[in-house]
Design a protein around this motif. Structure first.
Motif, short mmCIF file in Angstrom:
data_model
loop_
_atom_site.label_atom_id
_atom_site.label_comp_id
_atom_site.label_asym_id
_atom_site.label_seq_id
_atom_site.Cartn_x
_atom_site.Cartn_y
_atom_site.Cartn_z
N LEU A 1 0.83 -1.20 0.00
CA LEU A 1 0.00 0.00 0.00
C LEU A 1 0.87 1.25 0.00
CD1 LEU A 1 -2.77 -1.10 2.49
CD2 LEU A 1 -2.90 -1.00 0.02
N PHE A 2 2.00 1.16 0.70
CA PHE A 2 2.88 2.33 0.79
C PHE A 2 3.56 2.62 -0.55
CE2 PHE A 2 7.31 3.71 1.38
CZ PHE A 2 7.10 4.95 1.93
N ILE A 40 1.66 4.29 -3.67
CA ILE A 40 1.50 5.75 -3.66
C ILE A 40 2.87 6.42 -3.70
CG2 ILE A 40 0.28 7.67 -2.60
CD1 ILE A 40 -1.22 5.78 -0.90
N GLN A 47 4.24 9.09 -6.47
CA GLN A 47 4.57 10.47 -6.12
C GLN A 47 6.03 10.78 -6.41
OE1 GLN A 47 3.24 11.32 -2.15
NE2 GLN A 47 1.09 11.31 -2.76
N ARG A 70 3.08 19.95 -1.84
CA ARG A 70 2.03 19.47 -0.93
C ARG A 70 1.21 20.65 -0.45
NH1 ARG A 70 2.06 14.35 -0.18
NH2 ARG A 70 4.02 13.20 -0.28
N GLY A 123 -1.83 21.37 1.66
CA GLY A 123 -2.82 20.74 2.54
C GLY A 123 -2.83 19.25 2.32
N ASN A 124 -3.99 18.75 1.88
CA ASN A 124 -4.11 17.31 1.68
C ASN A 124 -3.93 16.92 0.22
OD1 ASN A 124 -4.48 16.86 4.33
ND2 ASN A 124 -6.72 16.82 4.23
N ASP A 125 -3.38 17.79 -0.60
CA ASP A 125 -3.22 17.47 -2.01
C ASP A 125 -1.76 17.42 -2.40
OD1 ASP A 125 -5.87 17.16 -2.90
OD2 ASP A 125 -6.15 19.32 -2.65
N PHE A 126 -1.53 16.61 -3.41
CA PHE A 126 -0.20 16.49 -3.96
C PHE A 126 -0.29 17.07 -5.36
CE2 PHE A 126 3.02 14.19 -6.39
CZ PHE A 126 4.12 14.30 -5.55
N ARG A 156 -11.41 14.33 10.24
CA ARG A 156 -11.63 14.42 8.79
C ARG A 156 -10.64 15.35 8.09
NH1 ARG A 156 -15.93 12.19 6.80
NH2 ARG A 156 -17.17 11.07 8.30
N SER A 157 -10.12 16.31 8.81
CA SER A 157 -9.14 17.20 8.17
C SER A 157 -8.16 17.67 9.24
CB SER A 157 -9.84 18.39 7.53
OG SER A 157 -10.59 19.07 8.52
N ASP A 158 -7.11 18.34 8.80
CA ASP A 158 -6.07 18.85 9.69
C ASP A 158 -5.57 17.76 10.65
OD1 ASP A 158 -6.50 21.35 8.59
OD2 ASP A 158 -8.14 21.73 9.99
N PHE A 159 -5.13 16.66 10.05
CA PHE A 159 -4.70 15.54 10.88
C PHE A 159 -3.41 15.90 11.60
CE2 PHE A 159 -6.79 14.02 7.10
CZ PHE A 159 -7.83 13.28 7.64
N LEU A 200 -3.66 -1.29 10.00
CA LEU A 200 -3.47 -0.97 8.59
C LEU A 200 -4.69 -0.25 8.02
CD1 LEU A 200 -1.45 -1.26 6.29
CD2 LEU A 200 -2.62 -3.32 5.60
N ASN A 258 -4.22 3.22 6.24
CA ASN A 258 -4.71 3.39 4.89
C ASN A 258 -5.71 4.55 4.81
OD1 ASN A 258 -4.90 2.50 2.17
ND2 ASN A 258 -6.92 1.68 2.64
N ALA A 303 -3.64 7.68 4.81
CA ALA A 303 -2.92 7.83 3.54
C ALA A 303 -3.87 8.25 2.43
CB ALA A 303 -2.22 6.53 3.18
N ASP A 304 -5.09 7.72 2.46
CA ASP A 304 -6.07 8.11 1.45
C ASP A 304 -6.50 9.56 1.61
OD1 ASP A 304 -6.07 5.77 0.18
OD2 ASP A 304 -7.99 5.02 0.94
N LYS A 305 -6.69 9.97 2.87
CA LYS A 305 -7.20 11.31 3.10
C LYS A 305 -6.13 12.38 2.85
CE LYS A 305 -11.42 10.77 4.81
NZ LYS A 305 -12.40 10.39 3.94
N THR A 306 -4.91 12.12 3.30
CA THR A 306 -3.87 13.14 3.17
C THR A 306 -3.09 13.00 1.89
OG1 THR A 306 -2.27 11.78 4.30
CG2 THR A 306 -3.57 13.26 5.66
N PHE A 307 -3.26 11.86 1.21
CA PHE A 307 -2.48 11.56 0.02
C PHE A 307 -0.99 11.63 0.31
CE2 PHE A 307 -1.70 11.70 -4.64
CZ PHE A 307 -2.42 10.56 -4.90
N ASN A 308 -0.64 11.34 1.55
CA ASN A 308 0.76 11.37 1.95
C ASN A 308 1.09 10.09 2.70
OD1 ASN A 308 3.27 11.83 2.92
ND2 ASN A 308 2.74 13.65 4.10
N PRO A 309 1.68 9.11 1.98
CA PRO A 309 1.93 7.82 2.64
C PRO A 309 3.13 7.85 3.59
CG PRO A 309 2.83 7.79 0.44
CD PRO A 309 2.17 9.13 0.60
N TYR A 354 2.28 5.18 7.24
CA TYR A 354 2.88 3.86 7.11
C TYR A 354 4.13 3.69 7.97
CZ TYR A 354 -0.56 2.81 3.60
OH TYR A 354 -1.75 2.59 2.96
#
Lengths: 294, 268
Positions: A86-87, A90, A94, A113, A115-118, B24-27, B206, B210, B213-219, B223
């Motif tokens: 999974l790691f 992504i 990226q 980066r 916020g939450n977007d790349f 939901r945001s600002d983790f 996990l 996951n 990672a899905d919400k922030t798009f930053n793995p 992980y």
């Protein structure tokens, strides 16, 4: 597919089944089996290459290189492989986009980066936004293969590292006595002899690799698990010519049997290879073989 | 919100205790640490119960496979073959859909479709098969002298098994069994990705990693946190199994006692 399939509602029994199992959608699941085999065919040598590099690095006399090799081997032992899958899917995506972004759009000011977007510039997107569907699918598959190769490369590195250490010291000392340097000893004596020690571990790894292929589903590839869920779900008469209740159980039973057959065949073939390789070797198994023949 | 409040809200979130909504945001880093750690409860639960219950079945299966009588041997061989020869991922899916179909016939099977029981059964059978094969291998390599000594002492049947064969089998199998335990804990991460639903987002480590990672798009944050927890868990398993290993080897002379040396080249 067959001529008599034109009106499925009138068919029943095996005839119905033969039509049902050859619909266009079912062809997709058969293709997906091909995807699995393709993945194995590409990943196995790639993982072996990664493993060889990792094991050689872990044996290196250069300390930083040795640390890299040892960390690479050690890390996968402590952490579930699914987490790696999974790691990496992504992270690799990226990483590629980031590198392309740096090259293609050097004057981009905003942060990557947000916020939450790349966010990378549109020229750096992988695959490009206007690329056809098959490019997207191939890219996804390529990422999956690379991920598998990295993770199983670490397992293979572990096996090969052990095998390299298992080669009797006397062999290497003899090579030195003949005046070979380190590189020659490695390539001419160590590498040819290590395979027989590596094979039990590598065949185990092959089995693990086969059993890891359904994880492709988690990486977003439309593989057999995806199609089994898709095709097995209950189908209403108004949407399909072949209505049926929830058959996912049977589809997964079929997958189970497929994998059992696959691992069984692999086991038989690997046993044969092992018997060939141990022939005439100075190991316990080789000795047994010699006694059995005599 | 301070980190203590986050711990109070989310430390038992995976069991449905505490705050209902996931962040939901600002983790914050703290939230990720706490939630993923909360998910570890499931991994430890599955791992421990499957391991303990699987241990007994594994012993039975190993003895069965080593038996002369095909009535015992064949079922044990098939059991091991089926569970070792197919992917755990597919086993989970298959079991889930089987339980789902059975549910239509009787409400008795309701609990089986939820992860805490259904997935545990699959893990139990799976680890029993893998450990059974390990124990079988150990049974085959019990030194002849040990069984001969047992015979000489007049031990037979159950007492011979209990006092000589079984402890020796465990002693020989222990390093490989430690490995199996480690990989079983790793395998528990598959549960919530394989059909079994995480009701009200009560998932394992996990699952939450996951989610982040899905919400922030930053793995690169969730992980490694997960990895940190699992490395701790792996070290704990090695530590505990090392203690048992010492006890199993305590009768041997000092120089023949082996410290627990793992053989990582043989993975599941």
């Amino acid at each position: 597919m067959f001529g008599y399939c034109e009106d499925p509602a009138t068919l029943d029994g095996l005839v119905w089944l033969s039509c049902y199992l050859t619909t266009g959608k079912h062809m997709s699941i058969y293709w997906a089996v091909g995807t699995v085999l393709l993945l194995l065919a590409i990943t196995a040598p790639a993982a072996l290459a990664f493993g060889f590099a990792g094991a050689s690095a872990a044996r290196s006399t250069l300390a930083p290189l040795r640390w890299i090799g040892k960390t690479y081997i050690a890390v996968v032992r402590g952490i579930p492989d699914i987490a790696f899958f999974l790691f990496f899917v992504i992270a690799l995506d990226q990483a590629f986009e980031y590198v392309r972004h740096k090259i293609k759009c050097p004057d981009w000011q905003e942060p990557i980066r947000q916020g939450n977007d790349f966010v990378v510039c549109s020229a750096a997107k992988l695959p490009l936004g206007n690329a056809p569907q098959w490019v997207h699918e191939t890219y996804g598959f390529f990422l999956a293969v690379l991920t598998f190769a990295i993770v199983f490369g670490a397992f293979a590195a572990n096996v090969l590292f052990g095998a390299m250490r298992a080669v009797p010291k006397g062999q290497l000392e003899t090579a030195e006595a003949y005046g070979m340097n380190r590189r020659q000893t490695f390539w001419r004596v160590l590498v040819p002899q290590m395979w027989v020690y590596a094979l039990p571990g590598l065949s185990n790894l092959w089995m693990v690799l086969i059993k890891a292929t359904p994880l492709l589903f988690l990486l977003g590839v439309e593989d057999i698990v995806y199609w089994a869920r898709e095709l097995g779900g209950a189908k209403q008469p108004q949407f399909t010519d072949y209505p049926h209740p929830d058959w996912r159980m049977w589809y997964f039973l079929a997958l189970l049997v497929f994998y059992l057959a696959f691992t069984k065949v692999s086991e038989v073939v690997l046993d044969r290879i092992m018997a060939k390789l141990t022939h005439g070797q100075a190991t316990a198994a080789g000795e047994r073989q010699r006694k059995a023949a005599a | 919100m301070s980190c203590w409040e986050t711990i109070a809200d989310y430390a038992l979130r995976s069991q449905g205790i505490g705050e209902r909504l996931l962040p939901r945001s600002d983790f914050t880093l703290c939230q990720q640490f706490v939630l993923i750690g909360s998910g570890m409860i499931w991994n430890i639960y599955f791992g421990i119960f499957a391991l303990v219950s699987g241990f007994f079945l594994a012993t039975a299966v190993a003895v069965g496979k080593a038996a002369q009588n095909p009535l015992y041997r064949k079922p044990a061989e098939w059991f091991i073959f089926i569970f070792r020869g197919s992917p755990l991922f597919i086993q989970f899916f298959f079991a889930y859909f089987v339980f789902l179909s059975l549910k239509q016939f009787s409400p008795f099977f309701d609990a089986f479709t939820s992860a805490w029981l259904g997935a545990l059964i699959v893990l139990f059978l799976n680890t029993a098969a893998y450990s059974g094969e390990i124990f079988y291998g150990a049974l085959q390599s019990i030194p002849k002298g040990d069984t001969e000594a047992a015979d000489a002492y007049g031990l037979s049947g159950w007492s011979r098994f209990k006092r000589v064969i079984w402890p020796t089998m465990l002693r020989l199998a222990w390093p490989a069994y430690t490995n199996e335990a480690i990989f079983l804990f790793h395998a528990t991460t598959l549960v919530f990705f394989s059909g079994f639903p995480a009701t009200q987002q009560r998932g394992d480590a996990l699952y939450y990693a996951n989610y982040f990672a899905d919400k922030t798009f930053n793995p690169f944050i969730p992980y490694p946190i997960l990895a940190f927890y699992f490395i701790l868990l792996t070290l704990a398993v090695i530590g505990i199994f090392g203690l048992v290993n010492n006890r199993l080897n305590r009768h041997l002379p000092q120089d023949r006692r082996k410290a627990l040396k793992l053989k990582p080249q043989i993975i599941r």
